[in-house]
Design a protein around this motif. Sequence first.
Motif, PDB file in Angstrom:
ATOM      1  N   THR A  19       0.822  -1.210   0.000  1.00 57.72           N
ATOM      2  CA  THR A  19       0.000   0.000   0.000  1.00 57.72           C
ATOM      3  C   THR A  19       0.857   1.261   0.000  1.00 57.72           C
ATOM      4  OG1 THR A  19      -1.801   1.140   1.151  1.00 57.72           O
ATOM      5  CG2 THR A  19      -0.183   0.069   2.544  1.00 57.72           C
ATOM      6  N   VAL A  20       0.321   2.292  -0.642  1.00 58.94           N
ATOM      7  CA  VAL A  20       0.912   3.638  -0.517  1.00 58.94           C
ATOM      8  C   VAL A  20      -0.154   4.496   0.147  1.00 58.94           C
ATOM      9  CG1 VAL A  20       1.744   5.680  -1.750  1.00 58.94           C
ATOM     10  CG2 VAL A  20       2.393   3.393  -2.541  1.00 58.94           C
ATOM     11  N   MET A  21       0.025   4.725   1.450  1.00 59.09           N
ATOM     12  CA  MET A  21      -0.908   5.574   2.182  1.00 59.09           C
ATOM     13  C   MET A  21      -0.351   6.995   2.221  1.00 59.09           C
ATOM     14  SD  MET A  21      -1.695   3.005   5.367  1.00 59.09           S
ATOM     15  CE  MET A  21      -2.449   4.307   6.328  1.00 59.09           C
ATOM     16  N   LEU A  22      -1.223   7.956   2.059  1.00 59.09           N
ATOM     17  CA  LEU A  22      -0.815   9.361   2.118  1.00 59.09           C
ATOM     18  C   LEU A  22      -1.237   9.937   3.473  1.00 59.09           C
ATOM     19  CD1 LEU A  22       0.289  11.926   0.689  1.00 59.09           C
ATOM     20  CD2 LEU A  22      -2.035  12.289  -0.182  1.00 59.09           C
ATOM     21  N   ALA A  23      -0.241  10.258   4.320  1.00 57.37           N
ATOM     22  CA  ALA A  23      -0.532  10.813   5.651  1.00 57.37           C
ATOM     23  C   ALA A  23      -0.682  12.328   5.562  1.00 57.37           C
ATOM     24  CB  ALA A  23       0.595  10.459   6.624  1.00 57.37           C
ATOM     25  N   GLY A 196       8.499  10.161   7.975  1.00 52.50           N
ATOM     26  CA  GLY A 196       9.386  11.011   8.766  1.00 52.50           C
ATOM     27  C   GLY A 196       9.667  12.332   8.076  1.00 52.50           C
ATOM     28  N   LYS A 197      10.680  13.049   8.638  1.00 51.96           N
ATOM     29  CA  LYS A 197      10.989  14.397   8.145  1.00 51.96           C
ATOM     30  C   LYS A 197      11.343  14.405   6.668  1.00 51.96           C
ATOM     31  CE  LYS A 197      12.507  16.497  12.386  1.00 51.96           C
ATOM     32  NZ  LYS A 197      13.604  16.461  13.326  1.00 51.96           N
ATOM     33  N   LYS A 198      11.170  15.545   6.032  1.00 55.37           N
ATOM     34  CA  LYS A 198      11.459  15.676   4.603  1.00 55.37           C
ATOM     35  C   LYS A 198      12.932  15.404   4.328  1.00 55.37           C
ATOM     36  CE  LYS A 198      10.958  17.265   0.318  1.00 55.37           C
ATOM     37  NZ  LYS A 198      12.189  16.653  -0.203  1.00 55.37           N
ATOM     38  N   LEU A 199      13.158  14.539   3.339  1.00 54.14           N
ATOM     39  CA  LEU A 199      14.512  14.205   2.889  1.00 54.14           C
ATOM     40  C   LEU A 199      14.614  14.615   1.423  1.00 54.14           C
ATOM     41  CD1 LEU A 199      14.536  10.508   4.157  1.00 54.14           C
ATOM     42  CD2 LEU A 199      15.860  12.397   5.166  1.00 54.14           C
ATOM     43  N   PRO A 200      15.840  14.719   0.886  1.00 56.62           N
ATOM     44  CA  PRO A 200      15.944  14.881  -0.563  1.00 56.62           C
ATOM     45  C   PRO A 200      15.222  13.703  -1.235  1.00 56.62           C
ATOM     46  CG  PRO A 200      18.064  15.231   0.505  1.00 56.62           C
ATOM     47  CD  PRO A 200      17.141  14.718   1.566  1.00 56.62           C
ATOM     48  N   GLU A 201      14.616  13.948  -2.399  1.00 56.95           N
ATOM     49  CA  GLU A 201      13.720  12.958  -3.008  1.00 56.95           C
ATOM     50  C   GLU A 201      14.380  11.588  -3.203  1.00 56.95           C
ATOM     51  OE1 GLU A 201      13.734  16.129  -3.713  1.00 56.95           O
ATOM     52  OE2 GLU A 201      11.630  16.768  -3.573  1.00 56.95           O
ATOM     53  N   LEU A 202      15.634  11.582  -3.694  1.00 61.08           N
ATOM     54  CA  LEU A 202      16.308  10.290  -3.915  1.00 61.08           C
ATOM     55  C   LEU A 202      16.430   9.510  -2.603  1.00 61.08           C
ATOM     56  CD1 LEU A 202      17.775   8.197  -5.618  1.00 61.08           C
ATOM     57  CD2 LEU A 202      19.870   9.562  -5.415  1.00 61.08           C
ATOM     58  N   GLU A 203      16.779  10.222  -1.535  1.00 65.29           N
ATOM     59  CA  GLU A 203      16.919   9.540  -0.229  1.00 65.29           C
ATOM     60  C   GLU A 203      15.583   8.970   0.253  1.00 65.29           C
ATOM     61  OE1 GLU A 203      19.005  11.704   2.894  1.00 65.29           O
ATOM     62  OE2 GLU A 203      20.295  12.554   1.340  1.00 65.29           O
ATOM     63  N   ALA A 204      14.516   9.709   0.005  1.00 65.74           N
ATOM     64  CA  ALA A 204      13.192   9.207   0.433  1.00 65.74           C
ATOM     65  C   ALA A 204      12.829   7.951  -0.365  1.00 65.74           C
ATOM     66  CB  ALA A 204      12.140  10.290   0.243  1.00 65.74           C
ATOM     67  N   GLY A 218       4.352  -1.582   2.819  1.00 63.95           N
ATOM     68  CA  GLY A 218       4.180  -0.319   2.112  1.00 63.95           C
ATOM     69  C   GLY A 218       4.594   0.842   2.980  1.00 63.95           C
ATOM     70  N   VAL A 219       4.071   2.011   2.617  1.00 68.11           N
ATOM     71  CA  VAL A 219       4.450   3.223   3.345  1.00 68.11           C
ATOM     72  C   VAL A 219       3.185   3.992   3.737  1.00 68.11           C
ATOM     73  CG1 VAL A 219       6.660   3.491   2.143  1.00 68.11           C
ATOM     74  CG2 VAL A 219       4.638   4.600   1.211  1.00 68.11           C
ATOM     75  N   ASP A 220       3.329   4.766   4.807  1.00 70.14           N
ATOM     76  CA  ASP A 220       2.316   5.772   5.140  1.00 70.14           C
ATOM     77  C   ASP A 220       3.109   7.071   5.209  1.00 70.14           C
ATOM     78  OD1 ASP A 220       0.126   7.194   5.895  1.00 70.14           O
ATOM     79  OD2 ASP A 220       0.072   6.446   7.955  1.00 70.14           O
ATOM     80  N   MET A 221       3.164   7.767   4.086  1.00 69.27           N
ATOM     81  CA  MET A 221       4.128   8.854   3.928  1.00 69.27           C
ATOM     82  C   MET A 221       3.407  10.189   3.768  1.00 69.27           C
ATOM     83  SD  MET A 221       7.180   8.730   1.128  1.00 69.27           S
ATOM     84  CE  MET A 221       8.352   7.665   1.947  1.00 69.27           C
ATOM     85  N   GLY A 222       3.939  11.196   4.430  1.00 65.44           N
ATOM     86  CA  GLY A 222       3.346  12.521   4.331  1.00 65.44           C
ATOM     87  C   GLY A 222       4.308  13.538   3.756  1.00 65.44           C
ATOM     88  N   ARG A 223       5.174  14.088   4.621  1.00 59.97           N
ATOM     89  CA  ARG A 223       6.013  15.221   4.215  1.00 59.97           C
ATOM     90  C   ARG A 223       6.902  14.915   3.018  1.00 59.97           C
ATOM     91  NH1 ARG A 223       7.978  16.000  10.263  1.00 59.97           N
ATOM     92  NH2 ARG A 223       7.461  13.780  10.136  1.00 59.97           N
ATOM     93  N   ASN A 224       7.392  13.678   2.928  1.00 60.60           N
ATOM     94  CA  ASN A 224       8.270  13.365   1.788  1.00 60.60           C
ATOM     95  C   ASN A 224       7.509  13.333   0.465  1.00 60.60           C
ATOM     96  OD1 ASN A 224      11.144  13.050   2.477  1.00 60.60           O
ATOM     97  ND2 ASN A 224      10.252  11.804   4.106  1.00 60.60           N
TER      98      ASN A 224
END
Length: 281
Positions: A19-23, A196-204, A218-224
């Motif tokens: 899953t790709v969850m959007l937090a 977690g906190k915003k990272l450069p896109e490649l790192e995320a 999967g992920v539950d990703m917000g700021r990235n």
Amino acid sequence: MDWGLKNRLSRIIKSDGRTVMLAVDHGYFLGPTTGLEDAGRTIRPLLPYADALMPTRGVLRTSVDASASADTPIVLRVSGGNSILSELSNEGITVAMEDAVRLNVSAVALSIYVGSPNEKKTLLNLTKLVDEGQRYGIPVLAVTAVGKEMARDARYLALCCRIAAELGAHFVKTYYCEGFEKVVKTCPVPLVMAGGKKLPELEALELTHNAIKRGAAGVDMGRNIFQADAPVAMIQAVRAVVHENLSPDKAYDLYKSLKADKKSGKRSKLRGVTAKSEGAK
Ligand code: R5P
């Protein structure tokens, strides 16, 4: 698992087990978080690419169109009562299960703070929510929140995830760490990685790839995603890693290409990751 509960969970975790969850629930203790000042405007273009959306009921009712999001399952944040200015672990349950049912949610989410001054309170919040979730067929996502001074190592996160599962959580959200596979292996329910906190896109994208490789569902990703330079391109790149096992480098190429296309108005030559309604797994 009861039919309703299983059906709701399978709306969130797709048939490939991912899953790709959007937090977008940050405001419940952070207020107007960067990127979510106008939550509706941020969420709208991302919705077609999110397997599930994780808002508060305030944002859901004010900023998410009920018809436009009909095929996006909602994982409703139902814990809070704290703020960035106070003791973070001091959370209670903030939404009655009756209202969650009224909002037609597919799951509810609550934070637990293991090792904090409010450990017992937040764990008992979880058990109460699980009892209600069982009654109405609504799965519970336990979020293993981390206090400012707490380590995010495998030993600690495995402890939190296992306790959450033992207390009845149907799926768990936790941070990535070294030895993440141990956290996954010792947790008997699906585990999604918090961004977690915003990272450069490649790192995320590397973080996402590492979590998936080590067993995350999967992920539950917000700021990235919503703080990325090009949020819609970023969520598609994250989808490509989660659902198509794309390498971080290739996913980053896809991100750059989609970002450039948006500027020029062209369509990417790279294999695009379609919106979920266009057939993404
Ligand atoms: C965590 O407790 C909350 O659900 C956050 O609002 C959410 O996890 C943040 O997502 P991210 O860290 O990816 O911005």
